[in-house]
Structures are given as C-alpha cells and as structure tokens.
Design a protein around this motif. Sequence first.
Motif, PDB file in Angstrom:
ATOM      1  N   GLN A 131       0.855  -1.189   0.000  1.00 29.96           N
ATOM      2  CA  GLN A 131       0.000   0.000   0.000  1.00 29.96           C
ATOM      3  C   GLN A 131       0.890   1.239   0.000  1.00 29.96           C
ATOM      4  O   GLN A 131       1.955   1.242   0.616  1.00 29.96           O
ATOM      5  CB  GLN A 131      -0.886   0.043   1.252  1.00 29.96           C
ATOM      6  CG  GLN A 131      -1.911  -1.065   1.358  1.00 29.96           C
ATOM      7  CD  GLN A 131      -2.584  -1.040   2.721  1.00 29.96           C
ATOM      8  OE1 GLN A 131      -1.917  -1.112   3.754  1.00 29.96           O
ATOM      9  NE2 GLN A 131      -3.912  -0.937   2.743  1.00 29.96           N
ATOM     10  N   ASP A 132       0.464   2.297  -0.693  1.00 28.58           N
ATOM     11  CA  ASP A 132       1.153   3.581  -0.608  1.00 28.58           C
ATOM     12  C   ASP A 132       0.540   4.354   0.557  1.00 28.58           C
ATOM     13  O   ASP A 132      -0.490   5.015   0.407  1.00 28.58           O
ATOM     14  CB  ASP A 132       0.983   4.369  -1.916  1.00 28.58           C
ATOM     15  CG  ASP A 132       1.770   3.755  -3.056  1.00 28.58           C
ATOM     16  OD1 ASP A 132       2.695   2.964  -2.785  1.00 28.58           O
ATOM     17  OD2 ASP A 132       1.456   4.062  -4.214  1.00 28.58           O
ATOM     18  N   ARG A 133       1.192   4.270   1.709  1.00 28.94           N
ATOM     19  CA  ARG A 133       0.613   4.889   2.902  1.00 28.94           C
ATOM     20  C   ARG A 133       1.634   5.702   3.689  1.00 28.94           C
ATOM     21  O   ARG A 133       1.437   6.003   4.868  1.00 28.94           O
ATOM     22  CB  ARG A 133      -0.046   3.841   3.786  1.00 28.94           C
ATOM     23  CG  ARG A 133       0.834   2.752   4.302  1.00 28.94           C
ATOM     24  CD  ARG A 133       0.016   1.742   5.110  1.00 28.94           C
ATOM     25  NE  ARG A 133      -0.854   2.426   6.059  1.00 28.94           N
ATOM     26  CZ  ARG A 133      -2.117   2.071   6.295  1.00 28.94           C
ATOM     27  NH1 ARG A 133      -2.660   1.050   5.665  1.00 28.94           N
ATOM     28  NH2 ARG A 133      -2.843   2.732   7.176  1.00 28.94           N
ATOM     29  N   ASP A 134       2.753   6.071   3.038  1.00 31.44           N
ATOM     30  CA  ASP A 134       3.744   6.913   3.704  1.00 31.44           C
ATOM     31  C   ASP A 134       3.412   8.394   3.577  1.00 31.44           C
ATOM     32  O   ASP A 134       4.115   9.237   4.122  1.00 31.44           O
ATOM     33  CB  ASP A 134       5.144   6.654   3.129  1.00 31.44           C
ATOM     34  CG  ASP A 134       5.585   5.211   3.348  1.00 31.44           C
ATOM     35  OD1 ASP A 134       5.329   4.688   4.448  1.00 31.44           O
ATOM     36  OD2 ASP A 134       6.161   4.614   2.422  1.00 31.44           O
ATOM     37  N   GLU A 135       2.346   8.704   2.847  1.00 30.72           N
ATOM     38  CA  GLU A 135       1.930  10.084   2.652  1.00 30.72           C
ATOM     39  C   GLU A 135       1.012  10.516   3.807  1.00 30.72           C
ATOM     40  O   GLU A 135       0.205   9.733   4.287  1.00 30.72           O
ATOM     41  CB  GLU A 135       1.180  10.238   1.320  1.00 30.72           C
ATOM     42  CG  GLU A 135       2.011   9.856   0.102  1.00 30.72           C
ATOM     43  CD  GLU A 135       2.204   8.352  -0.049  1.00 30.72           C
ATOM     44  OE1 GLU A 135       3.303   7.943  -0.487  1.00 30.72           O
ATOM     45  OE2 GLU A 135       1.276   7.589   0.295  1.00 30.72           O
ATOM     46  N   ARG A 136       1.117  11.778   4.205  1.00 26.80           N
ATOM     47  CA  ARG A 136       0.302  12.265   5.320  1.00 26.80           C
ATOM     48  C   ARG A 136      -1.150  12.478   4.919  1.00 26.80           C
ATOM     49  O   ARG A 136      -2.058  12.325   5.729  1.00 26.80           O
ATOM     50  CB  ARG A 136       0.896  13.579   5.843  1.00 26.80           C
ATOM     51  CG  ARG A 136       2.260  13.416   6.498  1.00 26.80           C
ATOM     52  CD  ARG A 136       2.776  14.736   7.024  1.00 26.80           C
ATOM     53  NE  ARG A 136       4.098  14.594   7.610  1.00 26.80           N
ATOM     54  CZ  ARG A 136       4.811  15.602   8.098  1.00 26.80           C
ATOM     55  NH1 ARG A 136       4.304  16.834   8.076  1.00 26.80           N
ATOM     56  NH2 ARG A 136       6.004  15.397   8.597  1.00 26.80           N
ATOM     57  N   ASN A 137      -1.369  12.860   3.672  1.00 26.95           N
ATOM     58  CA  ASN A 137      -2.722  13.142   3.190  1.00 26.95           C
ATOM     59  C   ASN A 137      -3.166  12.031   2.251  1.00 26.95           C
ATOM     60  O   ASN A 137      -2.821  12.022   1.073  1.00 26.95           O
ATOM     61  CB  ASN A 137      -2.754  14.499   2.478  1.00 26.95           C
ATOM     62  CG  ASN A 137      -4.169  14.901   2.094  1.00 26.95           C
ATOM     63  OD1 ASN A 137      -5.113  14.131   2.235  1.00 26.95           O
ATOM     64  ND2 ASN A 137      -4.317  16.115   1.581  1.00 26.95           N
ATOM     65  N   LEU A 138      -3.944  11.118   2.772  1.00 25.44           N
ATOM     66  CA  LEU A 138      -4.391   9.982   1.963  1.00 25.44           C
ATOM     67  C   LEU A 138      -5.641  10.304   1.153  1.00 25.44           C
ATOM     68  O   LEU A 138      -6.197   9.435   0.487  1.00 25.44           O
ATOM     69  CB  LEU A 138      -4.644   8.772   2.862  1.00 25.44           C
ATOM     70  CG  LEU A 138      -3.410   8.236   3.603  1.00 25.44           C
ATOM     71  CD1 LEU A 138      -3.801   7.047   4.479  1.00 25.44           C
ATOM     72  CD2 LEU A 138      -2.307   7.839   2.637  1.00 25.44           C
ATOM     73  N   ASP A 139      -6.075  11.564   1.195  1.00 25.56           N
ATOM     74  CA  ASP A 139      -7.207  11.984   0.366  1.00 25.56           C
ATOM     75  C   ASP A 139      -6.783  12.250  -1.072  1.00 25.56           C
ATOM     76  O   ASP A 139      -7.643  12.362  -1.958  1.00 25.56           O
ATOM     77  CB  ASP A 139      -7.848  13.259   0.935  1.00 25.56           C
ATOM     78  CG  ASP A 139      -8.539  13.015   2.270  1.00 25.56           C
ATOM     79  OD1 ASP A 139      -8.964  11.867   2.506  1.00 25.56           O
ATOM     80  OD2 ASP A 139      -8.620  13.958   3.075  1.00 25.56           O
ATOM     81  N   GLN A 140      -5.481  12.370  -1.319  1.00 26.03           N
ATOM     82  CA  GLN A 140      -4.983  12.674  -2.649  1.00 26.03           C
ATOM     83  C   GLN A 140      -4.666  11.380  -3.406  1.00 26.03           C
ATOM     84  O   GLN A 140      -4.213  10.394  -2.822  1.00 26.03           O
ATOM     85  CB  GLN A 140      -3.728  13.540  -2.556  1.00 26.03           C
ATOM     86  CG  GLN A 140      -3.980  14.905  -1.950  1.00 26.03           C
ATOM     87  CD  GLN A 140      -4.850  15.778  -2.842  1.00 26.03           C
ATOM     88  OE1 GLN A 140      -4.849  15.633  -4.056  1.00 26.03           O
ATOM     89  NE2 GLN A 140      -5.590  16.695  -2.237  1.00 26.03           N
ATOM     90  N   PRO A 141      -4.868  11.374  -4.725  1.00 28.39           N
ATOM     91  CA  PRO A 141      -4.663  10.136  -5.494  1.00 28.39           C
ATOM     92  C   PRO A 141      -3.192   9.852  -5.784  1.00 28.39           C
ATOM     93  O   PRO A 141      -2.305  10.677  -5.527  1.00 28.39           O
ATOM     94  CB  PRO A 141      -5.412  10.434  -6.793  1.00 28.39           C
ATOM     95  CG  PRO A 141      -5.250  11.919  -6.960  1.00 28.39           C
ATOM     96  CD  PRO A 141      -5.348  12.483  -5.569  1.00 28.39           C
ATOM     97  N   ILE A 142      -2.969   8.692  -6.326  1.00 28.79           N
ATOM     98  CA  ILE A 142      -1.676   8.285  -6.880  1.00 28.79           C
ATOM     99  C   ILE A 142      -1.819   8.268  -8.395  1.00 28.79           C
ATOM    100  O   ILE A 142      -2.818   7.784  -8.927  1.00 28.79           O
ATOM    101  CB  ILE A 142      -1.274   6.881  -6.390  1.00 28.79           C
ATOM    102  CG1 ILE A 142      -1.218   6.833  -4.862  1.00 28.79           C
ATOM    103  CG2 ILE A 142       0.050   6.448  -7.013  1.00 28.79           C
ATOM    104  CD1 ILE A 142      -0.132   7.637  -4.235  1.00 28.79           C
TER     105      ILE A 142
END
Length: 212
Positions: A131-142
Amino acid sequence: MPDLFPDDRARLPLDPGAVLLGGFALPVDRVLLQLITHTAEAAPFRHLETPGGRRMSVAMTNVGQLGWVSDRRGYRYSPVDPLTGRPWPAMPPAFTTLATEAAAAAGFANFAPEACLINRYASGAKLSLHQDRDERNLDQPIVSVSLGVDARFLWGGQSRTDRPRRIALHHGDVVVWGGPARLTFHGVDTLGESSHPLTGSLRYNLTFRIAT
C-alpha cells in the motif's frame, strides 16, 4: 497471458476510484524519457534497502520537493537525496502537467504532485504487493505512468491476502487511484525478457504523489 482488456483500453475502470487510462502518456513519451535521463545524471538510480535489510530489485530515483527513500530506518520522504547530499532535482513542468491532466481525467481535480518516484525495471525485477501509505494526506490520489517494456500490474484489495488481478500495462499507460481505492494493495509482477524501441530491455515507472 492475454490482455484482460483487448478491445478498449482508453478508459478502464478497475474499482471505484481507480482507472487505467490506456496510452494517455504517448504524446509526451519521448520528452518523459529524456527527462528521466537528465534526472539520473543529477540523482543516479540506486537499489534501496528495505527496513528488513533486503535489496530492492527495482532501481529508483526521485524528482520534486520530496523524494521517497528506504533503508534500515524505514520508509519515508526526504527533501535531500541521501546518495548525493543535495536536494532532489526539481519536478519538470512536463511531469507536473501530465500528472495533473491524468488525475483530472480520472476524476481528481487540482492534483499538484510534490514528489515523483522514478522506478527502473530490468528483466527479473518486481514490486511486491504493498500500500502507498507513507503520505500524510491519503485523500490525494496516486498517478502512475508506464514507459517501455510491457508489465503486469498486480491490483489487489484492501487486505494483503486478497488475490490480485493481473492487468497488462503498455508503454504510455497511466493508472490513477484514489478515494475508496487509495489504499488498495498493488504491485508489479516479475518483468520478463522483452524489448521496446525507446527503452531497450527496460521499463520505467513514474509515480506521482502528494506527500504532505
């Protein structure tokens, strides 16, 4: 294995919040590859180490305000390239434009990426389900762009144990996922021996993210 979507790849829904945009990056493919070459001159590709001490088979570098790194201390974003001690190369405008337009085409307006992880796959390289979960804002897409040799995208579920689908990725394809699909487990199957006229035996992947 045959292409799962042989007839129409222009817009292929994968799940709510996730779509494959077939060939979306083709108009700028040569520009993107030239920029990758320039990036590697300033921030060379390298094989990172996982927190568990395993050497990744995929070589990586970054552009943007932040770069994704991994070592025995864990996965994280850093404003400085640990290999050179300098800031990562700036995000090229062509990168930003492509990522923003692809995100908008997938239903995510005003996407302005801070980081772009550039992966280089040689024959035998793979990316395990994660999972890509190292980002603080998970509301933004990849936003993920494929260039070069064909690959098989592993698209799973919200649990690591969910069996993934294998989806053909061709040169110029872009996959965007966010919303309810943001934390979907995904990866890349082992790259087979093949060739592409622009990249030889290699595959490149650009992964755009908002990290903060």
